[in-house]
Design an enzyme around this catalytic site. Structure first.
Site, PDB file in Angstrom:
ATOM      1  N   GLU A 260     164.844   4.807 -40.495  1.00 24.46           N
ATOM      2  CA  GLU A 260     164.523   5.561 -41.773  1.00 24.46           C
ATOM      3  C   GLU A 260     164.841   6.917 -41.652  1.00 24.46           C
ATOM      4  OE1 GLU A 260     161.845   7.576 -41.530  1.00 24.46           O
ATOM      5  OE2 GLU A 260     161.125   6.998 -39.566  1.00 24.46           O
TER       6      GLU A 260
ATOM      7  N   LYS B 111     169.059   8.232 -35.447  1.00 21.63           N
ATOM      8  CA  LYS B 111     167.607   8.543 -35.816  1.00 21.63           C
ATOM      9  C   LYS B 111     167.092   9.669 -34.783  1.00 21.63           C
ATOM     10  CE  LYS B 111     163.927   9.305 -37.750  1.00 21.63           C
ATOM     11  NZ  LYS B 111     162.850   8.291 -38.085  1.00 21.63           N
TER      12      LYS B 111
ATOM     13  N   CYS C 243     157.192  12.600 -35.802  1.00 21.22           N
ATOM     14  CA  CYS C 243     158.507  11.992 -35.504  1.00 21.22           C
ATOM     15  C   CYS C 243     159.214  13.130 -34.452  1.00 21.22           C
ATOM     16  CB  CYS C 243     159.496  12.052 -36.776  1.00 21.22           C
ATOM     17  SG  CYS C 243     159.050  10.943 -37.703  1.00 21.22           S
TER      18      CYS C 243
END
Length: 705
Positions: A283, A342, A398
């Site tokens: 994502e 990612k 993150c």
């Protein structure tokens, strides 16, 4: 079938979940099944498969250039999808599954989690995540909708006098022109389910998304750097035992490179001889704009092997996204490249923030202004202007953990210099935050004793209630050491009661809250938080706090941006049957247009009534408790700004102690306007001014006007 393995509570990333950190080994030397590096015989097995991404050239195989995007023209390879199960109802799994269900009414999407409290909130009006637009998506997909009708004519045209209303009854006769017809949208049935029946829902799914939390390890080998794969490994074991043969297993969690091989090994261990396909589908969501990022993604990345069955699985997942995402934005890659992408994306974004923050320190010493420097270099097309806003540093779940994971991966591969390079990005981030705290203390004569300090913003970013790794918390810890009389906190998105509970848990080693004898008070009203304050610190860039024009406008749906005060009528729609995205755009436009006319939150009259809460609903109790606490500090029921409304800084200035200090940690305040109010403004990337200089500047501005 082997005996089921006991599974711990699945932590899907909710900041309210406080679990004991795992000491399970996740380093290459400590575990054969860990990422990023696996045992040598696994590598030899992969080589024996002769996986070469340019070797498939026969007409019966899909295109082989992953960079060219999805398997265009080969959609017949896709398997039919009727049921998707997302394991993990946190910040990634919940919104992702909601949008998938919203855009695919014929697919049943189930979100499972062992946290009963979180699932209960997803099934109520008290969603566990605050994201602009998320409630609208969930209500339609979870509860279904009524049949509605509306004109396909923009407000102000001769066929629409501005009183655009919707009805669930039969439509009016169509006019000669397409734009003037009544568009009828049929009712839809619910297809988004939130459940705690993990194994049952997994066994029914065609596609299984694993979207559990993968934090940084806090204990054991690699503590503070390696990725804690405890929850991910536990869920993978459950999936391996209960998934139906042929199911597609998709990594949505952010994981170290080569984790897909761990998944494949686990599936073979529990179900030898049963075929499963494993894909990587990371994502790229940003807190505060997650719904927009899902509705209008820059790219959808799907990593797979090059076998025909693996490419068929990738195409199957691509067809789910193709319901609303242009095929040109659905990219397929090598599965290892997808996993690594990612980590690299977040690391490079964080690197840009740390880079401009390092320049802000130079600006403060030289008299240069960091906003002007950023605007100048941002015009260079080789650099661009994104992520060049100086501030108190990045936060969230993150950036930091992904940089640590990338650094640990590099060092595990013997690349010490590469690992050290990326660790410097985090060091600069911490330096920027600590430098801001020291600046506050220095300007207040190196003492906070008997003084009230106010923080506007507790979440790490605007338009979200996510407080994980928030710079504000570290600033609060520094201020506590100076023994202030009060530290006031106000955040427009965070529930005050939840914030108090979180602070109590995170600062459990000391009495921090006022109720426990500490100085911290959490307010639900900004003016109460700022009253009698000696200094106000802006630690989150909410639009409510601004006193100058926003330079950047976030992307949004055609005609509307979530959280924006401006919108355009998206009609006329090009399609005779408008898409769910079209209807959502119209909903947002009418919601803004009728905001002051008492129409409410359902201008199209499409919603079905939400599930009623139980009498003992704890979330309703929190709201009542917060209202009770607020009323004690607001006995006259004074006006309070609503969501999105700007604060009245002249009112705040009149309530502050003299000298009046505002420390702008996000670069959202206009120094000229602050000077007119008699406020001393200290901003990141701008040299401090003496009081005499402020007076001179103030009179210069007056003369110019």
């Amino acid at each position: 079938m082997s005996k089921p393995i006991p599974v711990p509570v699945i932590d899907s990333g909710d900041s309210a979940s406080i679990d004991v950190a795992s000491t399970a080994p996740t380093t290459p030397d400590a575990s054969w099944s860990s990422s990023p590096v696996l045992r040598a015989d696994i590598d030899r097995r992969i080589e024996s498969l002769n996986i070469e991404f340019d070797s498939l050239q026969t007409p019966s195989t899909p295109p082989t250039n992953h960079a060219d995007g999805p398997i265009l023209g080969w959609s017949y390879l896709a398997q039919p999808v009727k049921n998707i199960c997302c394991v993990g109802a946190g910040y990634v799994g919940g919104p992702t599954a909601a949008v998938m269900a919203f855009q695919n009414p014929n697919i049943r999407v189930t979100v499972v989690d062992r946290d009963e409290r979180r699932i209960r909130r997803w099934n109520s009006k008290h969603l566990p995540i605050h994201e602009p637009g998320l409630g609208d998506i969930v209500r339609i997909a979870r509860d279904g909708s009524r049949e509605i009708s509306f004109t396909n004519t923009p407000v102000g045209s001769r066929a629409n006098d501005g009183s655009d209303t919707a009805s669930s009854s039969e439509s009016e006769p169509a006019s000669d022109g397409h734009h003037f017809r009544m568009t009828v949208v049929p009712s839809r049935q619910p297809n988004l389910i939130f459940s705690t029946e993990v194994t049952k829902c997994i066994s029914e799914a065609d596609i299984i998304l694993i979207a559990v939390n993968t934090p940084t390890k806090s204990r054991g080998i690699g503590a503070g750097r390696a990725t804690d794969m405890t929850a991910f490994e536990a869920v993978t074991s459950v999936v391996a035992q209960h998934a139906r043969p042929g199911a597609i297993i998709v990594e949505k969690s952010t994981v170290p490179c080569r984790t897909a091989e761990l998944v494949r090994e686990t599936m073979e261990l529990h179900r030898p001889g049963v075929h499963f396909e494993v894909l990587s589908n990371p994502e790229f969501l940003a807190a505060g704009t997650a719904v927009q990022d899902l509705l209008q993604p820059d790219r959808i990345l799907i990593g797979s092997l090059t076998s025909e069955s693996s490419r068929r699985a990738a195409e199957t997942l691509a067809t789910v996204y193709a319901a609303w995402v242009p095929r040109s934005r659905i990219l397929t890659t090598n599965i290892w490249s997808s996993e690594l992408s990612k980590l690299v994306a977040n690391s490079m974004l964080a690197q840009r923030i740390s880079s401009i923050n390092s320049i802000s320190a130079i600006c403060e010493k030289t008299g240069a202004e960091v906003d002007e420097v950023a605007a100048s270099i941002g015009r260079d097309p080789r650099i661009g202007n994104k992520f060049l806003k100086a501030g108190i540093g990045f936060g969230g779940s993150c950036f930091k953990k992904d940089i640590l994971s990338l650094s640990y991966l590099a060092e595990s591969l013997g690349l010490e210099e590469v690992g050290e390079y990326w660790r410097q990005v985090i060091k600069m981030n911490e330096y920027q935050r600590d430098r801001f705290s020291r600046r506050v203390i220095t300007c207040l004569n190196n003492t906070l004793v008997a003084k009230k300090i106010t923080l506007l913003g507790y979440a790490f970013k605007a338009n979200t209630s996510d407080t994980r790794e928030s710079p504000a918390l570290e600033i609060i810890k520094t201020l506590l050491e100076e023994n202030p009389r009060e530290i006031a906190i106000y955040d427009p998105c965070c529930n005050p009661v939840v914030t108090r509970n979180e602070i109590k848990i995170l600062l459990r080693d000391q009495a921090a809250l006022q109720d426990d004898g500490g100085p911290i008070v959490v307010y639900s009203n900004a003016y109460e938080a700022c009253a009698a304050s000696h200094a106000i610190l802006i630690t989150t860039e909410f639009d409510e706090f601004r006193n100058k024009k926003r330079l950047e406008t976030p992307k949004g749906l055609p005609g509307i941006t979530f959280g924006s005060n401006k919108s355009l009528d998206p009609r006329p729609f090009k399609r005779i049957e408008p898409s769910e995205t079209d209807i959502l755009s119209l909903h947002k436009f009418l919601l803004h247009k009728n905001r002051c006319s008492g129409v409410g939150s359902d201008p199209l009259q499409r919603y079905i009534e939400e599930p009623a809460c139980a009498e003992d609903c704890p979330d309703c109790g929190l709201m009542e408790k917060d209202a009770s606490v607020s009323s004690k500090g607001n006995p006259n029921n004074e006006y309070r700004p609503g969501p999105g409304e700007r604060l009245d800084w002249s009112k705040i200035a009149s309530m502050m102690k003299t000298p009046k200090w505002v420390f702008d940690g996000k670069g959202i305040m206009d120094p000229k306007a602050m000077a007119k109010l008699g406020i001393r403004l200290e901003s990141v990337g701008r040299r401090s001014s003496t009081f005499h200089e402020l007076v001179v500047r103030y009179h210069t501005w007056i003369d110019e006007e």
